[in-house]
Design a protein around this motif. Sequence first.
Motif, PDB file in Angstrom:
ATOM      1  N   LEU A   1      -2.388  11.800   1.759  1.00  0.00           N
ATOM      2  CA  LEU A   1      -1.844  12.896   2.562  1.00  0.00           C
ATOM      3  C   LEU A   1      -2.451  14.221   2.122  1.00  0.00           C
TER       4      LEU A   1
ATOM      5  N   VAL B   1       3.677   7.781  -1.387  1.00  0.00           N
ATOM      6  CA  VAL B   1       4.748   7.426  -0.451  1.00  0.00           C
ATOM      7  C   VAL B   1       4.502   6.040   0.138  1.00  0.00           C
ATOM      8  N   GLU B   2       5.580   5.266   0.238  1.00  0.00           N
ATOM      9  CA  GLU B   2       5.584   4.002   0.977  1.00  0.00           C
ATOM     10  C   GLU B   2       6.958   3.874   1.608  1.00  0.00           C
TER      11      GLU B   2
ATOM     12  N   PHE C   1       7.192   6.982   8.857  1.00  0.00           N
ATOM     13  CA  PHE C   1       5.744   7.056   8.630  1.00  0.00           C
ATOM     14  C   PHE C   1       5.216   8.314   9.323  1.00  0.00           C
TER      15      PHE C   1
ATOM     16  N   THR D   1       0.843  -1.193   0.000  1.00  0.00           N
ATOM     17  CA  THR D   1       0.000   0.000   0.000  1.00  0.00           C
ATOM     18  C   THR D   1       0.882   1.248   0.000  1.00  0.00           C
ATOM     19  N   CYS D   2       0.249   2.367  -0.333  1.00  0.00           N
ATOM     20  CA  CYS D   2       0.966   3.647  -0.338  1.00  0.00           C
ATOM     21  C   CYS D   2       0.006   4.760   0.020  1.00  0.00           C
ATOM     22  N   GLY D   3       0.570   5.902   0.364  1.00  0.00           N
ATOM     23  CA  GLY D   3      -0.224   7.094   0.652  1.00  0.00           C
ATOM     24  C   GLY D   3      -0.104   8.059  -0.526  1.00  0.00           C
TER      25      GLY D   3
ATOM     26  N   SER E   1      -3.835   3.429   0.039  1.00  0.00           N
ATOM     27  CA  SER E   1      -4.623   3.139   1.246  1.00  0.00           C
ATOM     28  C   SER E   1      -5.028   4.407   1.983  1.00  0.00           C
ATOM     29  N   ASP E   2      -4.329   5.513   1.693  1.00  0.00           N
ATOM     30  CA  ASP E   2      -4.630   6.774   2.383  1.00  0.00           C
ATOM     31  C   ASP E   2      -4.108   7.929   1.534  1.00  0.00           C
TER      32      ASP E   2
HETATM   33  N1  HPA Z   1       3.202   6.826   4.485  1.00  0.00           N
HETATM   34  C1  HPA Z   1       4.170   5.904   4.404  1.00  0.00           C
HETATM   35  N2  HPA Z   1       3.949   4.672   4.018  1.00  0.00           N
HETATM   36  C2  HPA Z   1       2.694   4.322   3.700  1.00  0.00           C
HETATM   37  C3  HPA Z   1       1.639   5.229   3.765  1.00  0.00           C
HETATM   38  C4  HPA Z   1       1.906   6.545   4.165  1.00  0.00           C
HETATM   39  O1  HPA Z   1       1.006   7.395   4.229  1.00  0.00           O
HETATM   40  N3  HPA Z   1       0.505   4.569   3.397  1.00  0.00           N
HETATM   41  C5  HPA Z   1       0.869   3.316   3.117  1.00  0.00           C
HETATM   42  N4  HPA Z   1       2.187   3.148   3.288  1.00  0.00           N
END
Ligand code: HPA
Length: 236
Positions: free
Chosen positions: A206, A178-179, A159, A90-92, A203-204
């Motif tokens: 910023l 970002v991950e 994070f 996942t990443c933001g 997944s989210d």
């Molecule tokens: N920041 C860093 N890593 C992540 C994020 C995040 O918001 N979401 C998923 N992995």
Amino acid sequence: MSIHIAAPSGSIAETILLPGDPLRAKFIAENFFETCQQFNAVRNMFGYTGTWKGNRVSVMGTGMGMPSHSIYVNELLKDYGCKRLVRVGTCGSLQAGVGIRDLVLAQSACSNSSLNRMRFKGMDYAPTANFELLSRAYNAAVAKGAKVHVGPILSSDSFYDDEPDAWKLWARYGVLAVEMESAELYTLAAKYGAQALAVLTVSDSLVTHELTSSEEREKTFGAMMEIALNAIFPSA
Ligand code: HPA
């Protein structure tokens, strides 16, 4: 056997999927593979080898962050001869146009980590995805009708940043999301002449502060897995 993976040689496939969460690795093996055999439980970092549409494939958790990811990927490349490594995670989002549940294929990975600064003695290396895997994943995503973005991501060492707006510098330079792992994956794969790709779901955000629910993550996760596996085994 390697220091952190208690598997006999030959028990890990040349192709391996790498989620951060070891329970995700278990879920993938049990729900996507036709057969599966556990090869690792050291530190509960579960790893399995099985088949997908008859093709031999492994899956293993790597933990969160580049130091943990690096330990497992080093051993998979050096001690087990893995040749194709696909991170599924996942990443933001860092961009208004990259929505939650969208798919991000990391073409390259910027980083604020000191790993490559140490490795390259202060000079800059450009961690880059394998083009063959990337183009196949993109085509598989488009064929599935997924909302997919291809471009640079940030692999961050933190994070929870002390400076909450730190991500905006990267966003200004076109970084999509970002991950915390892919820059190290791409660098190590290059060192060992292997292919690597990170397939990520958002997944989210910023930008909007939206978060996906665990049910939504489950649903998008299935689509991401199909795309990753179709990219790895195009003729399956
Ligand atoms: N920041 C860093 N890593 C992540 C994020 C995040 O918001 N979401 C998923 N992995």
